[in-house]
Write a protein that holds these residues in place. Sequence first.
Motif, PDB file in Angstrom:
ATOM      1  N   TRP A 154     -13.128  -0.546 -11.451  1.00 34.93           N
ATOM      2  CA  TRP A 154     -13.280  -1.999 -11.294  1.00 34.93           C
ATOM      3  C   TRP A 154     -12.055  -2.770 -11.768  1.00 34.93           C
ATOM      4  O   TRP A 154     -11.636  -3.739 -11.119  1.00 34.93           O
ATOM      5  N   LEU A 155     -11.476  -2.381 -12.868  1.00 37.12           N
ATOM      6  CA  LEU A 155     -10.387  -3.165 -13.458  1.00 37.12           C
ATOM      7  C   LEU A 155      -9.152  -3.184 -12.556  1.00 37.12           C
ATOM      8  O   LEU A 155      -8.751  -2.168 -12.000  1.00 37.12           O
ATOM      9  N   ASN A 156      -8.561  -4.371 -12.445  1.00 35.50           N
ATOM     10  CA  ASN A 156      -7.398  -4.567 -11.589  1.00 35.50           C
ATOM     11  C   ASN A 156      -6.398  -5.440 -12.339  1.00 35.50           C
ATOM     12  O   ASN A 156      -6.695  -6.591 -12.661  1.00 35.50           O
ATOM     13  N   PRO A 157      -5.213  -4.920 -12.638  1.00 36.30           N
ATOM     14  CA  PRO A 157      -4.247  -5.725 -13.413  1.00 36.30           C
ATOM     15  C   PRO A 157      -3.866  -7.023 -12.735  1.00 36.30           C
ATOM     16  O   PRO A 157      -3.448  -7.975 -13.397  1.00 36.30           O
ATOM     17  N   LYS A 190      -6.765   1.249 -10.523  1.00 38.29           N
ATOM     18  CA  LYS A 190      -5.629   0.381 -10.192  1.00 38.29           C
ATOM     19  C   LYS A 190      -4.769   0.125 -11.427  1.00 38.29           C
ATOM     20  O   LYS A 190      -3.664  -0.408 -11.305  1.00 38.29           O
ATOM     21  N   LEU A 191      -5.270   0.454 -12.599  1.00 39.00           N
ATOM     22  CA  LEU A 191      -4.484   0.299 -13.817  1.00 39.00           C
ATOM     23  C   LEU A 191      -3.333   1.298 -13.840  1.00 39.00           C
ATOM     24  O   LEU A 191      -3.432   2.367 -13.237  1.00 39.00           O
ATOM     25  N   PRO A 192      -2.245   0.982 -14.537  1.00 37.30           N
ATOM     26  CA  PRO A 192      -1.234   2.022 -14.779  1.00 37.30           C
ATOM     27  C   PRO A 192      -1.916   3.200 -15.469  1.00 37.30           C
ATOM     28  O   PRO A 192      -2.790   3.008 -16.325  1.00 37.30           O
ATOM     29  N   TYR A 193      -1.544   4.416 -15.098  1.00 38.02           N
ATOM     30  CA  TYR A 193      -2.238   5.590 -15.625  1.00 38.02           C
ATOM     31  C   TYR A 193      -1.260   6.548 -16.282  1.00 38.02           C
ATOM     32  O   TYR A 193      -0.197   6.842 -15.738  1.00 38.02           O
ATOM     33  N   PRO A 216       0.800  -1.242   0.000  1.00 39.79           N
ATOM     34  CA  PRO A 216       0.000   0.000   0.000  1.00 39.79           C
ATOM     35  C   PRO A 216       0.822   1.276   0.000  1.00 39.79           C
ATOM     36  O   PRO A 216       0.320   2.328  -0.386  1.00 39.79           O
ATOM     37  N   LYS A 217       2.086   1.230   0.420  1.00 41.82           N
ATOM     38  CA  LYS A 217       2.902   2.439   0.456  1.00 41.82           C
ATOM     39  C   LYS A 217       3.767   2.616  -0.793  1.00 41.82           C
ATOM     40  O   LYS A 217       4.596   3.517  -0.849  1.00 41.82           O
ATOM     41  N   ALA A 218       3.565   1.765  -1.780  1.00 43.99           N
ATOM     42  CA  ALA A 218       4.348   1.867  -3.014  1.00 43.99           C
ATOM     43  C   ALA A 218       3.867   3.042  -3.854  1.00 43.99           C
ATOM     44  O   ALA A 218       2.655   3.313  -3.933  1.00 43.99           O
ATOM     45  N   LEU A 219       4.799   3.712  -4.505  1.00 46.37           N
ATOM     46  CA  LEU A 219       4.435   4.774  -5.437  1.00 46.37           C
ATOM     47  C   LEU A 219       3.838   4.152  -6.698  1.00 46.37           C
ATOM     48  O   LEU A 219       4.226   3.066  -7.119  1.00 46.37           O
ATOM     49  N   THR A 220       2.880   4.831  -7.299  1.00 45.02           N
ATOM     50  CA  THR A 220       2.201   4.322  -8.485  1.00 45.02           C
ATOM     51  C   THR A 220       3.187   4.094  -9.625  1.00 45.02           C
ATOM     52  O   THR A 220       4.084   4.914  -9.868  1.00 45.02           O
TER      53      THR A 220
END
Length: 518
Positions: free
Chosen positions: A489-492, A394-397, A198-202
């Motif tokens: 909704w989408l989650n890699p 949650k997808l890469p943005y 949870p503490k990871a950078l995107t």
Amino acid sequence: MNQPDTGGHGLRSFEASSGLDNHFMRLNLKVRMPSSLPLPVQCPRQPARTWLRSLLLLSAILPGIANAGPRPDNMVYLRTIDPTIEQDIRYASAHNFTGHSLDGYDAAECLLSLDTAQALARVQRALQKQGYGLKVFDCYRPSRAVADMGRFATEPGNPRKAEFYPRVDKQDFWRLGYVARVSNHSRGSTVDLTLIGPKALTADTWIPKAAQVDCTAPYAQRWRDGALDMGTGYDCFDERAHTANPTINATAKENRQRLSSAMEKEGFAGYSKEWWHFTFGGDGAPKSVMDFPITPLSTNEVLDSSHQLIVVTTKNWDDIQGIAQRYERDGASFRKVGDGFAVVVGKNGMAWGKGLGNVEPGEGPVKREGDGKAPAGIFRLGTAFGYDATAATKLPYLALTSTTECVDDRKSERYNELVDGAAIAKDWNSSEQMREEAGYRKGILIEHNTPASPGAGSCIFFHIWRGPASPTLGCTAMDQGDISRLFEWLNPRESPVLVQMPEGEYEQLRERWKLPRR
């Protein structure tokens, strides 16, 4: 790079690495060799150039040792065992120390021996209970890819030096043991990975001209791979990447320890020189190196590994309107999520596209560049993008800028890529200016024609429609509220896929592919 195998059996041995390398394991490879060939490790004072030439000669011998046949039955795709483990297979792209995708990586997929994959899944379950998880960077590595790394070490050019080996000279790769001729990865029991939480950078979306930042730079400055702070980036040729390096910060030390402890409990042994490298030591671990290429999953393997499914169907090939429905895996089948929603597709309907698995087009049309048709088939969903700086997904943005383009010139080396047109030299005459299309305020990349075949179609997205009766040039568009729900909704980690085709084709393939009823 690994701990060495030992043993002589009366044959002259070639020690493939000095041991300072986790790409390429150190072992004694028992090979009968011509007596005229010098052995580099046995001749440490031999001039580097002389034994480099000898090693290049050996590269012609070693491929014959590996199994270059079809994939053995005990080698499995990790997605089929645990699709929640994230994957960022670096050697299938140019984002690695060589600056190019390696020979044998025809798909960005993690393959491992069955026992190794099952053990890794147990690690994942244990970490998930603590709120963490795994992301893999490399798994099985064909022997031809190891040879490719060796060639790179002897050829001119340093395209990714500033990021991966800023304090190491390329001519010293051999002396320091960063390259070798045999890798334990080629046995299918070694994996390179990191820890997410949870503490990871995107995670950032990598493009070939992305700025290179030293892999030992502070966590917030170096390349953001979506992982926790591990002290360095992946594939970092530096002493700070040594597992027990005392100079990294307390957070990185704790994260390395958490990863090592979880892996060791399931039979994996780490490597002191690279914090990301682990080898499974179970009885079922393969003993021989292999050289079969990494290829895409079959259609059924793709669907079996997916836990999120979007199905889009139209009445026929020429229809511009369709219905989309979300599904989630429920055991061996899928269950509906929410209500279906309206979409529009290409102005000329659909045509078979280039996606995942082995889809035989049959009698339907085949997609081509500029045909105004949306692709039919099975496709992975990639990066989300939009006008906003950040997004709830949650997808890469990717935040679009005024210079973000999608290249649709089939003659360009960047064909079917999202690029920053201000950062690279242009070799194209045609592209979509992403900020000039209102529908791209919110969108998701549909991975059609990836890797790209010139002329097979480009720049295919989910995006916001102009209206329920306004078709696209080849994308699938919908109401803004519906695409916002997809963003959320989408989650890699659930390996989401899109199945898109006319209703008749869907019904013909539904039972064979174990797809849900519409």
